[in-house]
Every structure is written in structure tokens, then in C-alpha cells.
Motif scaffolding. Structure first.
Motif, PDB file in Angstrom:
ATOM      1  N   ALA A 252      -6.988  -3.422   3.908  1.00  0.00           N
ATOM      2  CA  ALA A 252      -5.690  -3.295   3.255  1.00  0.00           C
ATOM      3  C   ALA A 252      -4.663  -4.239   3.874  1.00  0.00           C
ATOM      4  O   ALA A 252      -3.913  -4.918   3.160  1.00  0.00           O
ATOM      5  CB  ALA A 252      -5.191  -1.854   3.346  1.00  0.00           C
TER       6      ALA A 252
ATOM      7  N   SER B 121       0.065   2.612  -1.979  1.00  0.00           N
ATOM      8  CA  SER B 121      -1.304   2.194  -1.684  1.00  0.00           C
ATOM      9  C   SER B 121      -2.269   3.291  -2.100  1.00  0.00           C
ATOM     10  O   SER B 121      -1.944   4.484  -2.024  1.00  0.00           O
ATOM     11  CB  SER B 121      -1.454   1.907  -0.180  1.00  0.00           C
TER      12      SER B 121
ATOM     13  N   THR C 275      -6.495   4.781  -2.236  1.00  0.00           N
ATOM     14  CA  THR C 275      -7.843   4.767  -1.687  1.00  0.00           C
ATOM     15  C   THR C 275      -8.538   6.066  -2.089  1.00  0.00           C
ATOM     16  O   THR C 275      -7.878   7.062  -2.385  1.00  0.00           O
ATOM     17  CB  THR C 275      -7.838   4.628  -0.155  1.00  0.00           C
TER      18      THR C 275
ATOM     19  N   THR D 246      -3.638   4.783   6.101  1.00  0.00           N
ATOM     20  CA  THR D 246      -3.671   3.359   5.749  1.00  0.00           C
ATOM     21  C   THR D 246      -2.332   2.913   5.191  1.00  0.00           C
ATOM     22  O   THR D 246      -1.817   1.855   5.546  1.00  0.00           O
ATOM     23  CB  THR D 246      -4.795   3.082   4.737  1.00  0.00           C
TER      24      THR D 246
ATOM     25  N   SER E 167      -7.301  -0.073  -1.305  1.00  0.00           N
ATOM     26  CA  SER E 167      -8.325  -0.539  -0.365  1.00  0.00           C
ATOM     27  C   SER E 167      -9.458   0.474  -0.310  1.00  0.00           C
ATOM     28  O   SER E 167      -9.221   1.683  -0.375  1.00  0.00           O
ATOM     29  CB  SER E 167      -7.709  -0.697   1.030  1.00  0.00           C
TER      30      SER E 167
ATOM     31  N   ALA F  67     -10.110  -4.953  -1.019  1.00  0.00           N
ATOM     32  CA  ALA F  67      -8.723  -4.512  -1.143  1.00  0.00           C
ATOM     33  C   ALA F  67      -7.947  -5.561  -1.907  1.00  0.00           C
ATOM     34  O   ALA F  67      -8.300  -6.745  -1.899  1.00  0.00           O
ATOM     35  CB  ALA F  67      -8.096  -4.292   0.235  1.00  0.00           C
TER      36      ALA F  67
ATOM     37  N   TYR G 132      -3.614  -6.287  -3.325  1.00  0.00           N
ATOM     38  CA  TYR G 132      -2.228  -5.845  -3.481  1.00  0.00           C
ATOM     39  C   TYR G 132      -1.445  -6.868  -4.284  1.00  0.00           C
ATOM     40  O   TYR G 132      -1.764  -8.066  -4.276  1.00  0.00           O
ATOM     41  CB  TYR G 132      -1.560  -5.629  -2.108  1.00  0.00           C
TER      42      TYR G 132
END
Length: 389
Positions: A70, A93, A95, A129, A177, A215, A217
Motif C-alpha cells: 500500500a 483505503s 483490503t 494499513t 492493497s 496495490a 491508489y
């Protein structure tokens, strides 16, 4: 409100940054290979945890692989951005397993040893994370974590867009991620949906999926933020929608109802019609159920005027929570390159729908791209990206 994508970052089995990923897509180079650890065809990132720590110049701590992947992708997306008090900035974020890769390592040790590093079990928390990435980027405003199985990454992007639209933030880093955890491998093995070779999305002879890790972003900004940061828009996030068909815990509905609803409502949100879409990045796992269900939904949305479409999971494997974010980056790259992305290993159309995906990287007019991500329980999300005219 216009929502702009101004930064992208990605790490996967086909590259350690966005440029490497794009080159692999252009050259039809898969990242899938037989794993020595699991004896399965998987999409592994070619960096150990120790190498990631060194590459990122991090203190020598006990990071989960989820966190390391990440940070690598988020830092690339964030690039030269800085915190500015006049720009409300957040992070969302996603996961599925969080730090479970570390929990797997230390759980049994904690049962038998008085000196076990039980603190490491705390890295299991999915929010860990998110907090670590936020600290690396210097973000201390809105921080959120999403976990909705394989639609997690797409839902993080959608939630970020909603916060911008609702005037809660001006800029938001969004993505996901996912590592290759033993939990994932054994869990999907119990479903008997692995392909022993490289997967064949949308092929009549498809036999299952390959798992992967990675991962990705993106940085989303409104017009106020851009006026302050000076960032150049790469494209726009034009539409989004989530719909749940709740057909089965792990299978998509045969008629693709949830996928259909997500797509038509995302089109309505974008203010465009199906005819405006030039390329569809499909969920396309390579399983019998998913590809048929999604194909039926695509037929219902586009009819006989099906645009170019493909699944990129033959490159990366199915990266679960990270899939929607990784493929969102690929959609941005499709717009920037003005090319639909290829579908590997296709030879025979499915007899039920007779649809042929894109199999080469070629020049084409790409104004709008539609991206599908579907999670367990029928959690279906569709994102639409458009050129920044």
C-alpha cells in the motif's frame, strides 16, 4: 461537481509502478507464474518484504505485506502533493485480509512461546494499513477503511468521490492493497475454482481463476483543490454506483442483475448513455459463473452495440480487494494511451453470448471507460472514467 483524477500509483505482478504496468499491458506480458510456496499459478509481486522496506526506506519494523504494498503504490500516486490547510484532504483505503499474513506467521508461535511477538497480531486489523499509509503521506484529516471483498477497491474510490461531491473533502487518496495470504489461497481452493494454468477470461473453455497480489491508489480532487495544488488532471471520475443482488454468498446471479443495475445507474450518474462507452474493463475472473453472469449483464446494457471489452486478470491474477483499484489505474491508462486493454488467452467465444473480448493493444478513440468490480454476496460496483476535456 467535476471530480478529477490527478495521480495514480500501482504495484502488481506485472510491475512495481504505473509505467512498468503499462509496458506489460502493451507487450501482452503476463505476471502469472507457478508459485514455489503454493504450487499454484499466481500473480506475485517480485519483491520480498525486506526489499520493500529497503525500497521505501522505512524503519525496520514488523509491517504486514498489505501495508508495504500500500505504501509503495500510495506514495507513487501522492507524488509531489503536500498538505495544505486550505485543501481538506482524506484517505480511504481498502483490503480484505488486512495484516492476516502476519497473523498466520505468529499465531501458533503465540500459543506456545512466552517470548512470542504477540504485538505482531495487532497488524491483523484492516485499519492498521490505512493508518500507516496516512502517516507516510502526512494525511490526518478524514481516514477510512473499506472491506467489501472483491469490490473493496472500487468502493473506496466511490466513497472518496461521494465525500468530494458532498463537500466534505477537496482531495482524497483512494485505493486498496491485498497480499497473497494463505487464508485466501486455501479459501478459494475450497471453492474449487482455481485454474492450474493461466486463466482464460470469457473463453468458452475457461476453467477458473488465478489469485494475485498488489496495490493501487488514485488521487481525486475537486476544482478548488486543483486551483491550489496546480495538479494536472489525468482524467475525470464521471460516474459510479453500487448494487447488491444478494443472490449467493460466493456466486453471482445467473442473469447478472446486480452487475446490470450497477452499470446502468453509473451511466445515469455520469449523465451519458451506453453508446458513449468506448471500453469496458470487466471483472472477468475466468470462472464459469462470473464470466457468464457478467456477459449476460453486459448484453443487457449494451445489446448488440458492445464496445471493446476485456479482463486484465490474465496479467495480474485476481487481486481480490485490490482488483478494483488496480483496474481503475488501468482504466486511466487506457484513456491516456487512447487504447483498449487486451484480454490474454482468449480463443473461443462463450456459446451462450458469443462475445469476443479485445486481444491486442491498439489505438482507438477512448472518451469513456467503464470498470466493473464484483464482491462476494453480490456486492457489485461500477466506475466510469472520462477524458478531462
Amino acid at each position: 461537481m467535476k471530480i478529477f483524477v490527478t495521480g495514480i500509483g500501482v504495484v502488481s505482478a506485472i510491475g512495481q509502478d504505473a509505467e512498468q504496468n503499462l509496458r506489460s499491458l502493451q507487450s501482452l506480458t503476463t505476471g502469472l507464474s507457478r508459485s514455489a510456496n503454493f504450487n499454484l499459478m499466481l500473480g506475485e509481486v517480485r519483491l520480498s518484504n525486506e526489499q520493500l522496506i529497503e525500497k521505501l526506506d522505512l524503519p525496520n519494523e514488523d509491517y504486514s505485506r498489505t501495508t508495504l504494498l500500500a505504501i509503495l503504490a500510495a506514495k507513487e500516486a501522492w507524488s509531489n502533493n503536500k498538505i495544505n490547510k486550505s485543501v481538506r484532504t482524506g484517505l480511504i483505503s481498502a483490503t480484505s485480509v488486512g495484516g492476516l499474513d502476519r497473523t498466520e506467521k505468529y499465531y501458533f508461535e503465540s500459543q506456545t512461546s512466552k517470548t512470542a511477538r504477540t504485538y505482531s497480531l495487532m497488524t491483523h486489523d484492516n485499519g492498521r494499513t490505512t493508518e500507516r499509509v496516512a502517516a507516510e503521506l502526512g494525511i490526518s484529516g478524514y481516514i477510512g477503511t473499506i472491506s467489501t471483498a472483491c469490490s473493496s477497491g472500487a468502493n473506496a474510490i466511490m466513497q472518496g468521490a461521494r465525500l468530494l461531491e458532498g463537500n466534505k473533502l477537496d482531495r482524497v487518496v483512494v485505493g486498496a492493497s491485498e497480499p497473497l495470504a494463505t487464508f485466501d489461497v486455501k479459501g478459494f481452493s475450497s471453492l474449487n475454482i482455481f485454474d492450474n494454468e493461466i486463466c482464460k477470461p470469457f473463453d468458452d473453455k475457461r476453467s477458473g481463476l488465478n489469485l494475485g497480489e498488489g496495490a493501487a491508489y488514485l488521487v481525486l480532487e475537486n476544482e478548488h483543490s486543483i486551483s491550489v495544488t496546480g495538479n494536472k488532471p489525468l482524467c475525470m471520475l464521471s460516474g459510479w454506483n453500487n448494487a447488491t443482488d444478494a443472490f449467493h454468498q460466493t456466486a453471482s446471479s445467473p442473469d447478472g442483475k446486480g452487475a446490470y443495475l450497477a452499470m446502468i445507474n453509473a451511466l445515469a450518474k455520469a449523465g451519458i448513455t451506453a453508446g458513449n462507452i468506448n471500453y469496458v474493463n470487466a471483472h472477468g475472473t475466468g470462472t464459469s459463473n462470473n464470466d457468464l453472469s457478467e456477459s449476460m449483464a453486459l448484453r443487457n446494457v449494451f445489446g448488440d452495440a458492445m464496445p471493446s471489452f476485456s479482463s486484465t486478470k490474465g496479467f495480474t491474477g485476481h487481486t481480490l480487494a485490490a482488483a478494483g483499484a488496480i483496474e481503475a489505474v488501468y482504466c486511466v491508462q487506457s484513456i491516456l494511451s487512447q487504447a483498449p486493454l487486451p484480454n490474454l488467452n482468449f480463443s473461443t467465444p462463450m456459446k451462450e453470448t458469443n462475445m469476443t473480448p479485445e486481444t491486442s493493444f491498439r489505438s482507438a478513440k477512448i472518451d469513456y471507460v467503464l470498470s466493473n468490480s464484483f464482491g462476494f454476496g453480490g456486492n457489485c460496483t461500477c466506475l466510469i472514467f472520462g477524458k478531462a476535456w
